[in-house]
Scaffold this motif. Structure first.
Motif, PDB file in Angstrom:
ATOM      1  N   GLN A  64       9.132 -44.498  17.337  1.00 14.15           N
ATOM      2  CA  GLN A  64      10.126 -44.198  18.364  1.00 14.15           C
ATOM      3  C   GLN A  64       9.911 -42.760  18.825  1.00 14.15           C
ATOM      4  O   GLN A  64       9.560 -41.891  18.026  1.00 14.15           O
ATOM      5  N   TRP A  65      10.123 -42.483  20.107  1.00 17.88           N
ATOM      6  CA  TRP A  65       9.638 -41.215  20.650  1.00 17.88           C
ATOM      7  C   TRP A  65      10.302 -39.982  20.043  1.00 17.88           C
ATOM      8  O   TRP A  65       9.679 -38.925  19.940  1.00 17.88           O
ATOM      9  N   THR A  66      11.547 -40.087  19.576  1.00 17.41           N
ATOM     10  CA  THR A  66      12.190 -38.919  18.975  1.00 17.41           C
ATOM     11  C   THR A  66      11.727 -38.676  17.545  1.00 17.41           C
ATOM     12  O   THR A  66      12.052 -37.643  16.953  1.00 17.41           O
ATOM     13  N   ASP A  67      10.956 -39.598  16.985  1.00 16.95           N
ATOM     14  CA  ASP A  67      10.464 -39.498  15.607  1.00 16.95           C
ATOM     15  C   ASP A  67       8.995 -39.092  15.580  1.00 16.95           C
ATOM     16  O   ASP A  67       8.287 -39.360  14.623  1.00 16.95           O
ATOM     17  N   SER A 266      13.294 -32.325  17.150  1.00 15.97           N
ATOM     18  CA  SER A 266      14.212 -33.405  16.801  1.00 15.97           C
ATOM     19  C   SER A 266      14.685 -33.161  15.376  1.00 15.97           C
ATOM     20  O   SER A 266      13.914 -32.715  14.521  1.00 15.97           O
ATOM     21  N   VAL A 267      15.957 -33.444  15.124  1.00 16.95           N
ATOM     22  CA  VAL A 267      16.571 -33.076  13.851  1.00 16.95           C
ATOM     23  C   VAL A 267      17.191 -34.302  13.179  1.00 16.95           C
ATOM     24  O   VAL A 267      17.384 -35.350  13.792  1.00 16.95           O
ATOM     25  N   ASP A 268      17.516 -34.120  11.889  1.00 19.20           N
ATOM     26  CA  ASP A 268      18.052 -35.227  11.102  1.00 19.20           C
ATOM     27  C   ASP A 268      19.488 -35.570  11.464  1.00 19.20           C
ATOM     28  O   ASP A 268      19.893 -36.726  11.445  1.00 19.20           O
ATOM     29  N   ILE A 310      17.381 -32.301  19.778  1.00 17.28           N
ATOM     30  CA  ILE A 310      17.801 -33.687  19.967  1.00 17.28           C
ATOM     31  C   ILE A 310      17.860 -34.390  18.614  1.00 17.28           C
ATOM     32  O   ILE A 310      17.325 -33.905  17.619  1.00 17.28           O
ATOM     33  N   GLN A 311      18.497 -35.542  18.600  1.00 17.75           N
ATOM     34  CA  GLN A 311      18.601 -36.345  17.398  1.00 17.75           C
ATOM     35  C   GLN A 311      17.328 -37.171  17.185  1.00 17.75           C
ATOM     36  O   GLN A 311      16.817 -37.776  18.128  1.00 17.75           O
ATOM     37  N   ASN A 312      16.815 -37.158  15.955  1.00 24.33           N
ATOM     38  CA  ASN A 312      15.754 -38.091  15.590  1.00 24.33           C
ATOM     39  C   ASN A 312      16.412 -39.451  15.376  1.00 24.33           C
ATOM     40  O   ASN A 312      17.103 -39.673  14.381  1.00 24.33           O
ATOM     41  N   GLU A 313      16.186 -40.347  16.331  1.00 26.61           N
ATOM     42  CA  GLU A 313      16.892 -41.629  16.324  1.00 26.61           C
ATOM     43  C   GLU A 313      16.432 -42.556  15.198  1.00 26.61           C
ATOM     44  O   GLU A 313      17.106 -43.541  14.895  1.00 26.61           O
TER      45      GLU A 313
END
Length: 321
Positions: A64-67, A266-268, A310-313
């Motif tokens: 997933q792109w945020t990961d 991206s953060v936890d 942003i959030q790591n989804e």
């Protein structure tokens, strides 16, 4: 819940572009990057194109792109492609220097450059130019500099380059006061110093930072580059003496003339991470509660470069991007 910086990722680098069709095709055709996500904001009249290396052997393939790390975000403000006067600031021309380049590592420098030459890609520096024979610089459609570095060399005349093993290696930013910048990227963002290159004869040093991985050597100072096969690295370039020049500052890319936009981590846990930044008394460009977009925040580094958060989804679901 407390935030854990060891789970953060250097997710992407944003550049504004004039014509997204031309730019996306450029990165796809010349480097093998793939468009993994597109977001349209019709009301605000802009679109975002997220490009990454996504072959089966790529570092973040299929995620997933945020990961991911090593994403290039191209931002298109609708209508610029038809504006004859629109031109980005590449960050490398006075008096608007700041952002320097992005870097792509390849399997074979000479063969990769031969392929780029055959595709009529313009060069800022060929390997044969100057003293530094181990790097090249090409220009993208908007004139942004792309450094090309080789992962390995081969003496074989029949060797060819394989786009499937390319990496988005790093993003270079010039900084005024390296001590302040290192404090921010290490203590605030939680990055590690991975490599230092000191060049006193040229009167500048470069520092490579990123989110450290298990078994990775820290602050490597050898001649070889151990970071060529990984993504998510920030290169800070410090020219000696700038920290002592009163009034000296770099252009952050978001003041006019615009070009480079931001780095993004991206953060936890987005709320917990922002609460930690608040406790650290960092400078904000945008808190989560500001404006319409409640799922992104922007903080400022010591040179006023924007850092999106942003959030790591894949860790915690927050929004459907």
């Amino acid at each position: 819940m407390a935030t854990n910086t060891s789970l953060y990722k250097m997710n992407h680098t944003m550049l504004r572009v004039k014509d997204p069709k031309r730019s996306v095709e450029y990165y796809q055709n010349n480097f093998g990057m793939k468009l993994i996500r597109k977001l349209d904001f019709e009301e605000s009249k802009f679109s975002l194109y997220f490009l990454a290396f996504d072959s089966p052997g790529a570092e973040s393939a299929g995620r997933q792109w945020t990961d991911r790390e090593g994403i290039l975000e191209l931002t298109h403000n609708h209508g610029t492609e038809n504006d004859e006067n629109y031109k980005v600031n590449t960050g490398n021309v006075e008096p608007h220097r700041g952002f320097g380049h992005i870097c792509i590592s390849v399997d074979h420098l000479e063969k990769a450059c031969e392929k780029l030459e055959s595709n009529n890609v313009p060069f800022q520096k060929r390997p044969s130019d100057g003293h530094m024979k181990h790097i090249a610089f090409v220009l993208d459609p908007d004139g942004y500099w792309i450094e090309i570095v080789g992962q390995k060399q081969s003496d074989s005349a029949s060797a060819s380059t394989n786009l499937d093993v390319y990496h988005f290696s790093h993003t270079m930013l010039r900084v005024k006061d390296v001590e302040k910048s290192m404090q921010f990227y290490r203590s605030v963002l939680g990055m590690s110093l991975l490599r230092t290159c000191e060049l006193p004869e040229a009167r500048f040093n470069v520092y490579f930072l990123g989110y450290a991985r298990e078994g990775e050597e820290r602050d490597y100072r050898g001649e070889e580059n151990p970071l060529l096969d990984r993504e998510g690295v920030v290169e800070l370039t410090w020219n000696y003496g700038t920290e002592k020049e009163e009034g000296f500052k770099y252009h952050n890319g978001n003041e006019q003339p615009q070009g480079f936009g931001h780095l993004c981590i991206s953060v936890d846990d987005l709320d917990a991470a922002c609460a930690r930044f608040e406790d650290l008394n960092i400078n904000w460009k945008k808190r989560l509660t500001d404006g319409k977009m409640k799922n992104v925040a922007f903080i400022l580094d010591p040179d006023n470069y924007w850092i999106e958060v942003i959030q790591n989804e894949s860790i915690k679901s927050r929004v459907s991007w």
